[in-house]
Design a protein around this motif. Structure first.
Motif, PDB file in Angstrom:
ATOM      1  N   LEU A 198       0.827  -1.229  -0.100  1.00 35.14           N
ATOM      2  CA  LEU A 198       0.058  -0.037  -0.152  1.00 35.14           C
ATOM      3  C   LEU A 198       0.742   1.316  -0.113  1.00 35.14           C
ATOM      4  N   THR A 199       1.836   1.178   0.950  1.00 35.68           N
ATOM      5  CA  THR A 199       2.751   2.351   0.892  1.00 35.68           C
ATOM      6  C   THR A 199       3.523   2.730  -0.369  1.00 35.68           C
ATOM      7  N   ALA A 200       4.015   1.514  -1.024  1.00 42.61           N
ATOM      8  CA  ALA A 200       4.624   1.490  -2.136  1.00 42.61           C
ATOM      9  C   ALA A 200       3.821   2.190  -3.488  1.00 42.61           C
ATOM     10  N   ALA A 201       2.674   1.417  -3.348  1.00 43.61           N
ATOM     11  CA  ALA A 201       1.697   2.024  -4.358  1.00 43.61           C
ATOM     12  C   ALA A 201       1.242   3.547  -4.521  1.00 43.61           C
ATOM     13  N   HIS A 202       1.153   4.038  -3.322  1.00 42.45           N
ATOM     14  CA  HIS A 202       0.758   5.309  -3.049  1.00 42.45           C
ATOM     15  C   HIS A 202       2.127   6.261  -2.804  1.00 42.45           C
ATOM     16  N   GLY A 203       3.266   5.554  -2.842  1.00 48.68           N
ATOM     17  CA  GLY A 203       4.393   6.614  -2.827  1.00 48.68           C
ATOM     18  C   GLY A 203       4.636   7.302  -1.512  1.00 48.68           C
ATOM     19  N   ILE A 204       4.205   6.720  -0.296  1.00 49.11           N
ATOM     20  CA  ILE A 204       4.095   7.375   0.802  1.00 49.11           C
ATOM     21  C   ILE A 204       5.010   6.820   1.944  1.00 49.11           C
ATOM     22  N   PRO A 205       5.541   7.567   2.891  1.00 44.09           N
ATOM     23  CA  PRO A 205       6.302   6.282   4.040  1.00 44.09           C
ATOM     24  C   PRO A 205       5.282   6.150   4.963  1.00 44.09           C
ATOM     25  N   LEU A 206       5.479   5.031   5.702  1.00 45.31           N
ATOM     26  CA  LEU A 206       4.721   4.282   6.633  1.00 45.31           C
ATOM     27  C   LEU A 206       4.260   5.638   7.784  1.00 45.31           C
TER      28      LEU A 206
ATOM     29  N   TRP B 111      -5.192   6.931   2.588  1.00 49.37           N
ATOM     30  CA  TRP B 111      -4.605   6.422   1.508  1.00 49.37           C
ATOM     31  C   TRP B 111      -5.179   4.741   1.418  1.00 49.37           C
ATOM     32  N   TRP B 112      -6.122   4.415   0.447  1.00 52.15           N
ATOM     33  CA  TRP B 112      -6.794   3.384   0.314  1.00 52.15           C
ATOM     34  C   TRP B 112      -6.492   2.619  -0.881  1.00 52.15           C
TER      35      TRP B 112
ATOM     36  N   ASP C  34      -8.943  -5.134   1.485  1.00 53.25           N
ATOM     37  CA  ASP C  34      -8.470  -3.808   1.439  1.00 53.25           C
ATOM     38  C   ASP C  34      -7.970  -3.413   2.514  1.00 53.25           C
ATOM     39  N   ILE C  35      -7.211  -2.467   2.506  1.00 55.58           N
ATOM     40  CA  ILE C  35      -6.276  -1.756   3.518  1.00 55.58           C
ATOM     41  C   ILE C  35      -6.048  -0.492   3.360  1.00 55.58           C
ATOM     42  N   TYR C  36      -6.101   0.460   4.445  1.00 55.72           N
ATOM     43  CA  TYR C  36      -5.876   1.785   4.273  1.00 55.72           C
ATOM     44  C   TYR C  36      -4.952   2.201   5.581  1.00 55.72           C
ATOM     45  N   ILE C  37      -4.484   3.532   5.299  1.00 56.66           N
ATOM     46  CA  ILE C  37      -3.832   4.487   6.036  1.00 56.66           C
ATOM     47  C   ILE C  37      -4.578   5.646   6.305  1.00 56.66           C
ATOM     48  N   LEU C  38      -4.753   6.070   7.400  1.00 57.40           N
ATOM     49  CA  LEU C  38      -5.372   7.401   7.929  1.00 57.40           C
ATOM     50  C   LEU C  38      -4.336   8.241   8.458  1.00 57.40           C
ATOM     51  N   ARG C  39      -4.447   9.440   8.228  1.00 56.49           N
ATOM     52  CA  ARG C  39      -3.232  10.303   8.917  1.00 56.49           C
ATOM     53  C   ARG C  39      -3.786  11.813   9.153  1.00 56.49           C
ATOM     54  N   LYS C  40      -3.503  12.321  10.374  1.00 61.81           N
ATOM     55  CA  LYS C  40      -4.192  13.628  10.491  1.00 61.81           C
ATOM     56  C   LYS C  40      -2.967  14.470  10.161  1.00 61.81           C
ATOM     57  N   ILE C  41      -3.634  15.565   9.309  1.00 64.84           N
ATOM     58  CA  ILE C  41      -2.528  16.554   8.501  1.00 64.84           C
ATOM     59  C   ILE C  41      -3.081  17.980   9.009  1.00 64.84           C
TER      60      ILE C  41
END
Length: 252
Positions: free
Chosen positions: A147-155, A203-204, A243-250
């Motif tokens: 998931l992180t690789a596909a979206h190009g984001i750090p964990l 990021w889902w 499915d899997i996702y990351i949530l982040r407070k920005i």
């Protein structure tokens, strides 16, 4: 003493297999292959393809039907423990019937055996029952890595931890304290919809690493409904979904 290797095989792409995974499967006398019903036949088909087309040897393949967890059990953990006991009984019978003394068996595990997977716990039940069993783990690529690789984001963000949790915990306890990032697995109910979406980015991904991989990202308040609709349609078309996702407070 029977050796049972739990081999992580990634999330649906044969290229995810490590050299160690291939060598372990090739050296097995028996490979146990679970069937999880017609809806998830793709998962069994991938394991069959790996055994038939990627391995240079031909271990004996023993297929078995996966029991279904009773979702109506009042206490969640009681239902899970009953389910695991049933699986342990199946494994024990298969290993005793099909693996010689000092033989080697392998089980292909979706993703990695250590991350929200119960194969290690089930193997532990066999040892607790007195079975002479040596358990080995071959790590695999996880859906979280994909998931992180596909979206190009750090964990995680700089200097901050990330919590890996389930949809059930997110619904029951809300946003965890002392973290700005949450990775959510095993969520069949789009539990992100229970949160106040203000200043939360998502990021889902569904079927990450597979040909039908689907990705959506953006502010939760803007893309949450799109994710729900996309997930519902994909599950209807395939009969199953992971499915899997990351949530982040920005901070705005």
């Amino acid at each position: 003493m029977i050796t049972l290797s739990l081999v992580g095989i990634g999330s649906g792409n044969p290229d995810h297999l490590t050299r160690e995974a291939i060598k372990t499967l090739e050296s097995a006398d028996v490979i146990l292959l679970p069937r999880k019903g017609a809806e998830k036949s793709d998962l069994a088909d991938l394991r069959r393809m790996i055994a038939a087309e990627i391995l240079s040897t031909a271990p004996k393949i023993i297929e078995f039907d996966y029991p279904v967890r009773d979702a109506n059990t009042p206490k969640y953990l009681d239902g899970v423990n009953t389910w695991h006991d049933a699986l342990a009984g199946i494994w024990q019978t298969l290993l005793m019937d099909h693996v010689e003394a000092e033989g080697r068996a392998a089980l292909m595990v979706w993703g990695d055996p250590s991350l929200y997977d119960s194969t290690l716990r089930i193997a532990g039940r066999l040892i607790a029952r007195g079975m002479q069993l040596l358990v080995k783990v071959v790590p695999g690529i996880t859906s979280l890595q994909l998931l992180t690789a596909a979206h190009g984001i750090p964990l995680n963000t700089l200097g901050s931890p990330i919590l890996i949790t389930t949809g059930r915990n997110l619904r029951e306890f809300g946003w965890p304290e002392q973290t700005d990032s949450v990775a959510v697995m095993l969520d069949g109910e789009c539990s992100f919809s229970s949160l106040d979406p203000t200043d939360i980015h998502i990021w889902w991904g569904a079927y990450v690493g597979m040909p039908q991989q689907t990705l959506i990202s953006g502010p939760l308040g803007e893309v949450g409904d799109k994710i729900i609709q996309t997930r519902t349609q994909a599950r209807t078309e395939s009969g199953w979904i992971m499915d899997i996702y990351i949530l982040r407070k920005i901070d705005q």
